[in-house]
Design a protein around this motif. Structure first.
Motif, mmCIF file in Angstrom:
data_model
loop_
_atom_site.group_PDB
_atom_site.id
_atom_site.type_symbol
_atom_site.label_atom_id
_atom_site.label_comp_id
_atom_site.label_asym_id
_atom_site.label_seq_id
_atom_site.Cartn_x
_atom_site.Cartn_y
_atom_site.Cartn_z
ATOM 1 N N GLU A 5 0.860 -1.180 0.000
ATOM 2 C CA GLU A 5 0.000 0.000 0.000
ATOM 3 C C GLU A 5 0.894 1.227 0.000
ATOM 4 O O GLU A 5 1.888 1.289 0.719
ATOM 5 C CB GLU A 5 -0.895 -0.001 1.228
ATOM 6 C CG GLU A 5 -1.933 -1.088 1.207
ATOM 7 C CD GLU A 5 -2.853 -1.047 2.408
ATOM 8 O OE1 GLU A 5 -2.746 -0.118 3.228
ATOM 9 O OE2 GLU A 5 -3.681 -1.960 2.517
ATOM 10 N N CYS A 6 0.527 2.199 -0.822
ATOM 11 C CA CYS A 6 1.405 3.356 -0.995
ATOM 12 C C CYS A 6 0.593 4.581 -1.389
ATOM 13 O O CYS A 6 -0.169 4.541 -2.349
ATOM 14 C CB CYS A 6 2.431 3.035 -2.090
ATOM 15 S SG CYS A 6 3.541 4.382 -2.499
ATOM 16 N N GLY A 7 0.777 5.670 -0.641
ATOM 17 C CA GLY A 7 0.188 6.948 -1.019
ATOM 18 C C GLY A 7 1.164 7.691 -1.913
ATOM 19 O O GLY A 7 2.386 7.567 -1.766
ATOM 20 N N TRP A 13 -2.787 14.081 -1.857
ATOM 21 C CA TRP A 13 -2.413 12.684 -1.719
ATOM 22 C C TRP A 13 -3.421 11.797 -2.439
ATOM 23 O O TRP A 13 -4.618 12.051 -2.412
ATOM 24 C CB TRP A 13 -2.373 12.282 -0.248
ATOM 25 C CG TRP A 13 -1.157 12.738 0.459
ATOM 26 C CD1 TRP A 13 -1.045 13.808 1.297
ATOM 27 C CD2 TRP A 13 0.145 12.147 0.395
ATOM 28 N NE1 TRP A 13 0.238 13.915 1.755
ATOM 29 C CE2 TRP A 13 0.997 12.906 1.219
ATOM 30 C CE3 TRP A 13 0.676 11.051 -0.280
ATOM 31 C CZ2 TRP A 13 2.342 12.598 1.384
ATOM 32 C CZ3 TRP A 13 2.016 10.753 -0.118
ATOM 33 C CH2 TRP A 13 2.833 11.514 0.709
ATOM 34 N N ARG A 14 -2.905 10.761 -3.080
ATOM 35 C CA ARG A 14 -3.742 9.734 -3.701
ATOM 36 C C ARG A 14 -3.341 8.393 -3.099
ATOM 37 O O ARG A 14 -2.155 8.088 -2.999
ATOM 38 C CB ARG A 14 -3.568 9.717 -5.214
ATOM 39 C CG ARG A 14 -4.011 11.027 -5.851
ATOM 40 C CD ARG A 14 -3.955 10.980 -7.355
ATOM 41 N NE ARG A 14 -2.577 10.788 -7.800
ATOM 42 C CZ ARG A 14 -2.244 10.307 -8.990
ATOM 43 N NH1 ARG A 14 -3.162 9.949 -9.851
ATOM 44 N NH2 ARG A 14 -0.981 10.166 -9.326
ATOM 45 N N LEU A 15 -4.318 7.607 -2.724
ATOM 46 C CA LEU A 15 -4.048 6.303 -2.141
ATOM 47 C C LEU A 15 -3.977 5.254 -3.235
ATOM 48 O O LEU A 15 -4.672 5.345 -4.243
ATOM 49 C CB LEU A 15 -5.137 5.941 -1.134
ATOM 50 C CG LEU A 15 -5.332 6.931 0.012
ATOM 51 C CD1 LEU A 15 -6.482 6.494 0.901
ATOM 52 C CD2 LEU A 15 -4.055 7.065 0.814
ATOM 53 N N GLY A 16 -3.118 4.260 -3.026
ATOM 54 C CA GLY A 16 -2.992 3.233 -4.043
ATOM 55 C C GLY A 16 -2.097 2.090 -3.615
ATOM 56 O O GLY A 16 -1.793 1.905 -2.438
ATOM 57 N N THR A 43 -4.480 11.960 8.883
ATOM 58 C CA THR A 43 -5.922 11.777 8.686
ATOM 59 C C THR A 43 -6.230 11.270 7.279
ATOM 60 O O THR A 43 -7.202 10.559 7.081
ATOM 61 C CB THR A 43 -6.703 13.085 8.939
ATOM 62 O OG1 THR A 43 -6.247 14.085 8.047
ATOM 63 C CG2 THR A 43 -6.542 13.542 10.374
ATOM 64 N N ILE A 44 -5.397 11.604 6.317
ATOM 65 C CA ILE A 44 -5.597 11.161 4.939
ATOM 66 C C ILE A 44 -5.013 9.767 4.724
ATOM 67 O O ILE A 44 -5.645 8.894 4.138
ATOM 68 C CB ILE A 44 -4.952 12.156 3.946
ATOM 69 C CG1 ILE A 44 -5.632 13.519 4.041
ATOM 70 C CG2 ILE A 44 -5.017 11.629 2.519
ATOM 71 C CD1 ILE A 44 -4.894 14.625 3.334
ATOM 72 N N LEU A 45 -3.787 9.554 5.193
ATOM 73 C CA LEU A 45 -3.037 8.335 4.904
ATOM 74 C C LEU A 45 -3.264 7.219 5.908
ATOM 75 O O LEU A 45 -3.021 6.054 5.602
ATOM 76 C CB LEU A 45 -1.538 8.657 4.852
ATOM 77 C CG LEU A 45 -1.116 9.723 3.851
ATOM 78 C CD1 LEU A 45 0.317 10.138 4.095
ATOM 79 C CD2 LEU A 45 -1.321 9.216 2.437
#
Length: 153
Positions: A42-44, A55-58, A102-104
């Motif tokens: 898992e990597c932002g 930020w984009r999660l992926g 809070t995002i990641l």
């Protein structure tokens, strides 16, 4: 008339629920297929430049000579971003800010990376778990001997 309207609403709700279940199953199947190849974490991702993006999660995948990044909610099996191994360098690491947590999510480390060796090279941030960052650093350092010889400045 009221019963027919209620029946139509029930069918519409059932169809929407089926679509949501199918979408969730598709996302889960895609993730399963991506992780089957191994070396997936898992990597932002946040790209920097004149304007810092959000930020984009992926998911990230370490391949032989490239680092591939896939958006978490994408449908394509092709990576959204691909970074050549010889151009990617981790220049710093830091804990995430409170806003970034809070995002990641908790337990991430932000790795500040540079693409290429020139002064105007693109920069990006990767948010990884500590173990995944260790894996990334090991992958970058373990490039096969002579893999950079085709790049002559």
């Amino acid at each position: 008339m009221g019963e027919a309207l209620a029946l139509d609403a029930a069918w519409l709700f059932a169809a929407l629920l089926i679509l949501l279940v199918l979408a969730a199953a598709g996302i889960a199947a895609r993730r399963f297929l991506l992780e089957r190849g191994g070396a997936t974490v898992e990597c932002g991702l946040r790209q920097r430049g004149p304007k810092i993006r959000s930020w984009r999660l992926g998911l990230a995948s370490y391949q032989l000579d490239e680092f591939r990044w896939y958006g978490i909610f994408g449908v394509s099996m092709r990576p959204e971003q691909t970074f050549p191994r010889r151009d990617l360098a981790v220049v710093a690491r830091r804990p995430p800010t409170e806003e970034e947590v809070t995002i990641l999510g908790p337990g991430r480390i932000v790795a500040e990376c540079q693409l290429g060796a020139s002064a105007g090279a693109a920069t990006l941030d990767l948010a990884l778990a500590e173990s995944a960052l260790t894996g990334l650093l090991a992958w970058l350092e373990s490039a096969p001997p002579g893999s950079h010889l085709d790049v002559i400045a």
